[in-house]
Design a protein around this motif. Structure first.
Motif, PDB file in Angstrom:
ATOM      1  N   ASP A 189       0.806  -1.225   0.000  1.00 25.17           N
ATOM      2  CA  ASP A 189       0.000   0.000   0.000  1.00 25.17           C
ATOM      3  C   ASP A 189       0.835   1.270   0.000  1.00 25.17           C
ATOM      4  O   ASP A 189       0.291   2.356   0.163  1.00 25.17           O
ATOM      5  N   LYS A 190       2.162   1.123  -0.154  1.00 28.80           N
ATOM      6  CA  LYS A 190       3.009   2.317  -0.235  1.00 28.80           C
ATOM      7  C   LYS A 190       3.850   2.221  -1.499  1.00 28.80           C
ATOM      8  O   LYS A 190       4.445   1.168  -1.776  1.00 28.80           O
ATOM      9  N   ALA A 191       3.905   3.330  -2.246  1.00 29.60           N
ATOM     10  CA  ALA A 191       4.677   3.330  -3.486  1.00 29.60           C
ATOM     11  C   ALA A 191       6.165   3.386  -3.174  1.00 29.60           C
ATOM     12  O   ALA A 191       6.590   4.078  -2.251  1.00 29.60           O
ATOM     13  N   GLY A 192       6.946   2.644  -3.944  1.00 30.82           N
ATOM     14  CA  GLY A 192       8.392   2.650  -3.760  1.00 30.82           C
ATOM     15  C   GLY A 192       8.990   1.298  -4.076  1.00 30.82           C
ATOM     16  O   GLY A 192       8.349   0.456  -4.710  1.00 30.82           O
ATOM     17  N   VAL A 193      10.221   1.097  -3.621  1.00 24.66           N
ATOM     18  CA  VAL A 193      10.990  -0.094  -3.988  1.00 24.66           C
ATOM     19  C   VAL A 193      11.184  -0.996  -2.778  1.00 24.66           C
ATOM     20  O   VAL A 193      11.403  -0.515  -1.665  1.00 24.66           O
ATOM     21  N   ILE A 194      11.071  -2.297  -3.014  1.00 28.46           N
ATOM     22  CA  ILE A 194      11.385  -3.289  -1.989  1.00 28.46           C
ATOM     23  C   ILE A 194      12.380  -4.271  -2.597  1.00 28.46           C
ATOM     24  O   ILE A 194      12.111  -4.851  -3.652  1.00 28.46           O
ATOM     25  N   VAL A 195      13.533  -4.413  -1.962  1.00 26.67           N
ATOM     26  CA  VAL A 195      14.461  -5.463  -2.368  1.00 26.67           C
ATOM     27  C   VAL A 195      14.034  -6.743  -1.664  1.00 26.67           C
ATOM     28  O   VAL A 195      13.722  -6.737  -0.473  1.00 26.67           O
ATOM     29  N   LEU A 196      13.996  -7.833  -2.438  1.00 28.35           N
ATOM     30  CA  LEU A 196      13.581  -9.126  -1.893  1.00 28.35           C
ATOM     31  C   LEU A 196      14.821  -9.978  -1.640  1.00 28.35           C
ATOM     32  O   LEU A 196      15.679 -10.109  -2.521  1.00 28.35           O
ATOM     33  N   GLY A 197      14.896 -10.537  -0.450  1.00 31.52           N
ATOM     34  CA  GLY A 197      16.017 -11.403  -0.120  1.00 31.52           C
ATOM     35  C   GLY A 197      15.532 -12.622   0.628  1.00 31.52           C
ATOM     36  O   GLY A 197      14.336 -12.766   0.928  1.00 31.52           O
ATOM     37  N   CYS A 198      16.475 -13.529   0.892  1.00 28.88           N
ATOM     38  CA  CYS A 198      16.163 -14.743   1.643  1.00 28.88           C
ATOM     39  C   CYS A 198      17.210 -14.904   2.734  1.00 28.88           C
ATOM     40  O   CYS A 198      18.407 -14.847   2.477  1.00 28.88           O
ATOM     41  N   HIS A 199      16.731 -15.092   3.955  1.00 24.98           N
ATOM     42  CA  HIS A 199      17.619 -15.237   5.104  1.00 24.98           C
ATOM     43  C   HIS A 199      18.488 -16.490   4.980  1.00 24.98           C
ATOM     44  O   HIS A 199      19.596 -16.544   5.509  1.00 24.98           O
ATOM     45  N   LEU A 200      17.991 -17.485   4.258  1.00 26.39           N
ATOM     46  CA  LEU A 200      18.716 -18.758   4.161  1.00 26.39           C
ATOM     47  C   LEU A 200      19.657 -18.813   2.962  1.00 26.39           C
ATOM     48  O   LEU A 200      20.600 -19.604   2.952  1.00 26.39           O
ATOM     49  N   HIS A 201      19.385 -18.035   1.934  1.00 25.76           N
ATOM     50  CA  HIS A 201      20.204 -18.070   0.703  1.00 25.76           C
ATOM     51  C   HIS A 201      20.574 -16.636   0.355  1.00 25.76           C
ATOM     52  O   HIS A 201      19.802 -15.917  -0.275  1.00 25.76           O
ATOM     53  N   SER A 202      21.775 -16.244   0.749  1.00 31.48           N
ATOM     54  CA  SER A 202      22.146 -14.828   0.615  1.00 31.48           C
ATOM     55  C   SER A 202      22.284 -14.406  -0.839  1.00 31.48           C
ATOM     56  O   SER A 202      22.263 -13.216  -1.146  1.00 31.48           O
ATOM     57  N   SER A 203      22.414 -15.367  -1.765  1.00 31.31           N
ATOM     58  CA  SER A 203      22.547 -15.002  -3.185  1.00 31.31           C
ATOM     59  C   SER A 203      21.201 -14.623  -3.802  1.00 31.31           C
ATOM     60  O   SER A 203      21.157 -14.051  -4.889  1.00 31.31           O
ATOM     61  N   MET A 204      20.104 -14.964  -3.123  1.00 34.98           N
ATOM     62  CA  MET A 204      18.787 -14.675  -3.706  1.00 34.98           C
ATOM     63  C   MET A 204      18.517 -13.175  -3.640  1.00 34.98           C
ATOM     64  O   MET A 204      18.582 -12.562  -2.574  1.00 34.98           O
ATOM     65  N   ARG A 205      18.180 -12.607  -4.798  1.00 36.23           N
ATOM     66  CA  ARG A 205      17.894 -11.179  -4.833  1.00 36.23           C
ATOM     67  C   ARG A 205      16.786 -10.936  -5.852  1.00 36.23           C
ATOM     68  O   ARG A 205      16.841 -11.448  -6.972  1.00 36.23           O
ATOM     69  N   GLY A 206      15.780 -10.195  -5.454  1.00 36.35           N
ATOM     70  CA  GLY A 206      14.707  -9.815  -6.367  1.00 36.35           C
ATOM     71  C   GLY A 206      14.304  -8.384  -6.073  1.00 36.35           C
ATOM     72  O   GLY A 206      14.731  -7.800  -5.064  1.00 36.35           O
ATOM     73  N   TYR A 207      13.502  -7.819  -6.963  1.00 36.63           N
ATOM     74  CA  TYR A 207      13.101  -6.422  -6.804  1.00 36.63           C
ATOM     75  C   TYR A 207      11.614  -6.276  -7.075  1.00 36.63           C
ATOM     76  O   TYR A 207      11.097  -6.832  -8.058  1.00 36.63           O
ATOM     77  N   LEU A 208      10.960  -5.514  -6.202  1.00 42.08           N
ATOM     78  CA  LEU A 208       9.541  -5.208  -6.384  1.00 42.08           C
ATOM     79  C   LEU A 208       9.394  -3.692  -6.393  1.00 42.08           C
ATOM     80  O   LEU A 208       9.830  -3.007  -5.463  1.00 42.08           O
ATOM     81  N   PHE A 209       8.810  -3.179  -7.478  1.00 47.46           N
ATOM     82  CA  PHE A 209       8.554  -1.740  -7.598  1.00 47.46           C
ATOM     83  C   PHE A 209       7.055  -1.544  -7.468  1.00 47.46           C
ATOM     84  O   PHE A 209       6.282  -2.068  -8.277  1.00 47.46           O
ATOM     85  N   VAL A 210       6.638  -0.813  -6.441  1.00 49.63           N
ATOM     86  CA  VAL A 210       5.209  -0.523  -6.256  1.00 49.63           C
ATOM     87  C   VAL A 210       4.955   0.861  -6.835  1.00 49.63           C
ATOM     88  O   VAL A 210       5.460   1.868  -6.312  1.00 49.63           O
ATOM     89  N   GLY A 211       4.206   0.903  -7.936  1.00 54.30           N
ATOM     90  CA  GLY A 211       3.967   2.162  -8.638  1.00 54.30           C
ATOM     91  C   GLY A 211       2.902   3.000  -7.968  1.00 54.30           C
ATOM     92  O   GLY A 211       1.973   2.461  -7.357  1.00 54.30           O
ATOM     93  N   GLU A 212       3.024   4.313  -8.104  1.00 54.10           N
ATOM     94  CA  GLU A 212       2.002   5.194  -7.526  1.00 54.10           C
ATOM     95  C   GLU A 212       0.759   5.240  -8.400  1.00 54.10           C
ATOM     96  O   GLU A 212      -0.272   5.773  -7.998  1.00 54.10           O
ATOM     97  N   THR A 213       0.842   4.695  -9.611  1.00 56.11           N
ATOM     98  CA  THR A 213      -0.310   4.638 -10.518  1.00 56.11           C
ATOM     99  C   THR A 213      -0.422   3.208 -11.069  1.00 56.11           C
ATOM    100  O   THR A 213       0.503   2.409 -10.918  1.00 56.11           O
ATOM    101  N   PRO A 214      -1.560   2.910 -11.733  1.00 58.51           N
ATOM    102  CA  PRO A 214      -1.675   1.582 -12.367  1.00 58.51           C
ATOM    103  C   PRO A 214      -0.800   1.442 -13.613  1.00 58.51           C
ATOM    104  O   PRO A 214      -0.648   0.344 -14.130  1.00 58.51           O
ATOM    105  N   TRP A 215      -0.244   2.573 -14.103  1.00 60.93           N
ATOM    106  CA  TRP A 215       0.470   2.522 -15.379  1.00 60.93           C
ATOM    107  C   TRP A 215       1.948   2.288 -15.144  1.00 60.93           C
ATOM    108  O   TRP A 215       2.800   3.185 -15.283  1.00 60.93           O
ATOM    109  N   VAL A 216       2.272   1.067 -14.725  1.00 60.05           N
ATOM    110  CA  VAL A 216       3.653   0.649 -14.517  1.00 60.05           C
ATOM    111  C   VAL A 216       3.898  -0.650 -15.269  1.00 60.05           C
ATOM    112  O   VAL A 216       3.004  -1.494 -15.378  1.00 60.05           O
ATOM    113  N   ALA A 217       5.106  -0.809 -15.777  1.00 58.96           N
ATOM    114  CA  ALA A 217       5.457  -2.035 -16.492  1.00 58.96           C
ATOM    115  C   ALA A 217       6.974  -2.162 -16.502  1.00 58.96           C
ATOM    116  O   ALA A 217       7.699  -1.209 -16.195  1.00 58.96           O
ATOM    117  N   VAL A 218       7.441  -3.378 -16.868  1.00 54.94           N
ATOM    118  CA  VAL A 218       8.878  -3.662 -16.931  1.00 54.94           C
ATOM    119  C   VAL A 218       9.247  -3.881 -18.395  1.00 54.94           C
ATOM    120  O   VAL A 218       8.521  -4.572 -19.125  1.00 54.94           O
TER     121      VAL A 218
END
Ligand SMILES: [Cu+2]
Length: 221
Positions: free
Chosen positions: A132-161
């Motif tokens: 519910d908040k616009a911005g960036v979240i880096v995704l990680g895993c406590h068990l596998h430090s190599s795991m990295r993902g990114y989630l961008f929460v857009g302030e509008t519905p018009w977002v794409a990759v």
């Protein structure tokens, strides 16, 4: 007896239909690096000055954990979207939000932490988180430090990759002025916001990043 109002009403309906069709456009955004090469895995976001009524996000968006990777590696969702984290590996993951920014000092806009059990046959452990908040979240895993993902929460519905060709398509963007922002997980500084004018059919926006993204070293979902 003739009815003089009928042609008038028909013409008025036609005009209304045209007006409705002219209110939104499909926008194609082409993103390049500073070297002029197509830039895949870049988030593009349009913020119209006159967004009109905004539809709530649809069904949950799935980010899978598979082969010790987040799939997709980069996901962009509108504000208010529920993301379903789904562990498809035959071992546990312990997902958490992590800070972002080149110095790792930008806290995630939404914090979470969860253990997801190993998948077993058709049984896949999943958990939903609503953003519910616009911005960036880096995704990680406590068990596998190599795991990295990114989630961008857009302030509008018009977002794409952007895809492998550096192209993203945004549907039903309202006509009128709009600010465009791009964001890459690899960027060191923010990209400039550019002012666009949306209108008519088949809008194409070309934009360039302020840096040249490194070539992918490995498979990214
Ligand atoms: Cu893990």
């Amino acid at each position: 007896m003739s009815h003089p109002r009928l042609p008038f009403l028909a013409a008025r309906s036609l005009l209304l239909a045209l007006a409705v069709n002219a209110q939104a456009a499909s926008v194609t955004v082409v993103v390049r690096g500073a070297d002029g090469q197509p830039a895949p895995n870049v988030v593009v976001q349009l913020t119209p000055a006159h967004p009109g009524a905004i539809k709530p996000p649809a069904a949950p968006v799935v980010i899978a954990q598979r082969d010790i990777h987040f799939l997709p590696y980069l996901t962009a969702v509108p504000l208010g979207t529920t993301v379903r984290f789904s562990n498809q590996d035959p071992f546990d993951h312990h997902l958490r939000s992590e800070p972002s920014g080149p110095l790792g000092n930008v806290p995630p806009v939404t914090e979470f932490e969860m253990r997801l059990n190993a998948a077993s046959g058709d049984k896949v452990a999943s958990a939903d988180v609503r953003f519910d908040k616009a911005g960036v979240i880096v995704l990680g895993c406590h068990l596998h430090s190599s795991m990295r993902g990114y989630l961008f929460v857009g302030e509008t519905p018009w977002v794409a990759v952007t895809d492998a060709n550096g192209v993203a398509t945004l549907a039903d963007v309202p006509d009128g002025p709009a600010d465009m922002l791009s964001w890459s997980p690899e960027q060191l500084t923010d990209q400039a916001i550019t002012h666009q004018r949306i209108g008519g059919a088949g809008v194409i926006i070309e934009t360039a990043l302020n840096f040249t993204p490194p070539k992918p070293r490995r498979r990214h979902g």
